[in-house]
Design a protein around this motif. Structure first.
Motif, mmCIF file in Angstrom:
data_model
loop_
_atom_site.group_PDB
_atom_site.id
_atom_site.type_symbol
_atom_site.label_atom_id
_atom_site.label_comp_id
_atom_site.label_asym_id
_atom_site.label_seq_id
_atom_site.Cartn_x
_atom_site.Cartn_y
_atom_site.Cartn_z
ATOM 1 N N GLN A 1 -3.404 48.787 28.594
ATOM 2 C CA GLN A 1 -2.693 49.058 27.343
ATOM 3 C C GLN A 1 -3.509 50.059 26.535
ATOM 4 O OE1 GLN A 1 0.224 48.410 25.928
ATOM 5 N NE2 GLN A 1 0.870 47.630 27.905
ATOM 6 N N HIS A 2 -3.243 51.338 26.837
ATOM 7 C CA HIS A 2 -4.035 52.410 26.280
ATOM 8 C C HIS A 2 -4.046 52.438 24.758
ATOM 9 C CE1 HIS A 2 -5.890 55.273 28.897
ATOM 10 N NE2 HIS A 2 -5.961 56.103 27.884
ATOM 11 N N ALA A 3 -2.880 52.201 24.177
ATOM 12 C CA ALA A 3 -2.736 52.359 22.734
ATOM 13 C C ALA A 3 -3.604 51.354 21.977
ATOM 14 C CB ALA A 3 -1.277 52.178 22.353
ATOM 15 N N ARG A 4 -3.965 50.263 22.635
ATOM 16 C CA ARG A 4 -4.735 49.235 21.932
ATOM 17 C C ARG A 4 -6.218 49.555 21.902
ATOM 18 N NH1 ARG A 4 -1.842 44.203 24.482
ATOM 19 N NH2 ARG A 4 0.223 44.547 23.643
ATOM 20 N N ARG B 1 -10.760 54.785 24.805
ATOM 21 C CA ARG B 1 -9.672 55.473 25.501
ATOM 22 C C ARG B 1 -10.233 56.573 26.403
ATOM 23 N NH1 ARG B 1 -6.111 58.694 22.012
ATOM 24 N NH2 ARG B 1 -7.087 57.691 20.249
ATOM 25 N N THR C 1 5.170 58.364 26.217
ATOM 26 C CA THR C 1 5.172 57.349 25.150
ATOM 27 C C THR C 1 3.964 57.600 24.261
ATOM 28 O OG1 THR C 1 6.309 55.875 26.648
ATOM 29 C CG2 THR C 1 5.408 54.891 24.693
ATOM 30 N N THR C 2 2.835 56.983 24.545
ATOM 31 C CA THR C 2 1.649 57.232 23.720
ATOM 32 C C THR C 2 0.961 58.526 24.132
ATOM 33 O OG1 THR C 2 0.198 56.076 25.247
ATOM 34 C CG2 THR C 2 1.235 54.764 23.503
ATOM 35 N N GLY D 1 -1.088 58.530 26.570
ATOM 36 C CA GLY D 1 -2.352 58.105 27.178
ATOM 37 C C GLY D 1 -2.459 58.467 28.647
ATOM 38 N N PRO E 1 5.953 56.977 18.889
ATOM 39 C CA PRO E 1 4.866 56.806 19.858
ATOM 40 C C PRO E 1 3.724 55.967 19.330
ATOM 41 C CG PRO E 1 4.787 58.987 18.880
ATOM 42 C CD PRO E 1 6.042 58.345 18.385
ATOM 43 N N HIS E 2 3.628 55.801 18.026
ATOM 44 C CA HIS E 2 2.430 55.131 17.516
ATOM 45 C C HIS E 2 2.721 53.712 17.061
ATOM 46 C CE1 HIS E 2 1.213 59.136 17.980
ATOM 47 N NE2 HIS E 2 1.781 59.568 16.904
ATOM 48 N N THR E 3 3.901 53.215 17.391
ATOM 49 C CA THR E 3 4.199 51.839 16.984
ATOM 50 C C THR E 3 4.253 50.947 18.201
ATOM 51 O OG1 THR E 3 6.539 52.320 17.071
ATOM 52 C CG2 THR E 3 5.489 52.466 14.916
#
Ligand SMILES: [Zn+2]
Ligand SMILES: [Zn+2]
Length: 225
Positions: A157-160, A166, A192-193, A195, A223-225
């Protein structure tokens, strides 16, 4: 056989004719015209200016060409294509993208599809990014680098993760063999993100690319939510 590959009915409204009729093609959710040239996110600034995020923390790719926003009915179409093996969508989606993005300038020397992890490739049986790259490569006369990038593991889960995590994380996702060209476009279905494509872009730059672009069918609008 040809009818099987390319049905004589619209895949969305089932009217006889093309695999996607003009009305359904026109109704696909397009990205707003004013968007960031680097990451394709729509913004409210001037045309051809980068979004605030790309100005502050630019991704490792130079430009992103996307046609659609990841919304109905395109999201269901992509879902059927990827997860239910409805490969008839490959050509419809790839051609709709070509029709929508229009003439492309500064074409890359080669296309680099985002690879799947071998385990996922074995269970799905195809790589949707590879199918898009094949179609676009043929249509635009650009070679496809099928076996240059390797995915070493599934993306976390890249965004986390934080920025440094990252960066560290992305170094170990992809391995790219030394590239025979300087300018490549990474091919993926949905951004999406960012990443995943950022990780592959960094690996491609390490492998000798000097410019990396990204071509995707669709991008998510949040993309940031
Ligand atoms: Zn239709
Ligand atoms: Zn941007």
């Amino acid at each position: 056989m040809l009818n099987f590959l390319y049905p004589a009915r619209c895949l969305l409204c089932h009217l006889p004719g093309r695999a996607i009729c003009q009305d359904c093609l026109a109704a696909l959710p397009r990205l707003p015209r004013i968007r960031c040239p680097q990451c394709a996110v729509p913004h409210t600034g001037l045309a051809n200016t980068r979004c605030a995020r790309c100005q502050l923390d630019p991704p490792p790719f130079s430009a992103c060409t996307a046609a659609f926003s990841y919304a109905a009915p395109l999201d269901q179409a992509i879902h059927q294509w990827k997860y239910h093996g409805r490969l008839v969508w490959t050509r419809v989606l790839a051609e709709s993208w070509l029709e929508t993005v229009g003439p492309l300038t500064e074409l890359p020397e080669a296309l680099l599809p985002v690879p799947l992890h071998w385990r996922r490739l074995a269970s799905r049986g195809f790589n949707q990014a590879g199918l898009l790259a094949r179609h676009w490569g043929r249509a635009l006369d650009i070679p496809v680098l099928y076996h240059y990038a390797k995915r070493l593991r599934h993306t976390r889960q890249h965004a986390r993760l934080g920025r440094s995590e990252r960066l560290q994380d992305s170094e170990t996702i992809f391995q790219v063999r030394p590239l025979p060209v300087r300018h490549v476009a990474i091919i993926d279905d949905v951004l999406t993100t960012g990443g995943t494509v950022s990780a592959l872009a960094r690996a491609a730059l390490t492998a000798g690319a000097e410019r990396v672009d990204v071509w995707v069918l669709a991008r998510t609008l949040h993309p940031h939510t």
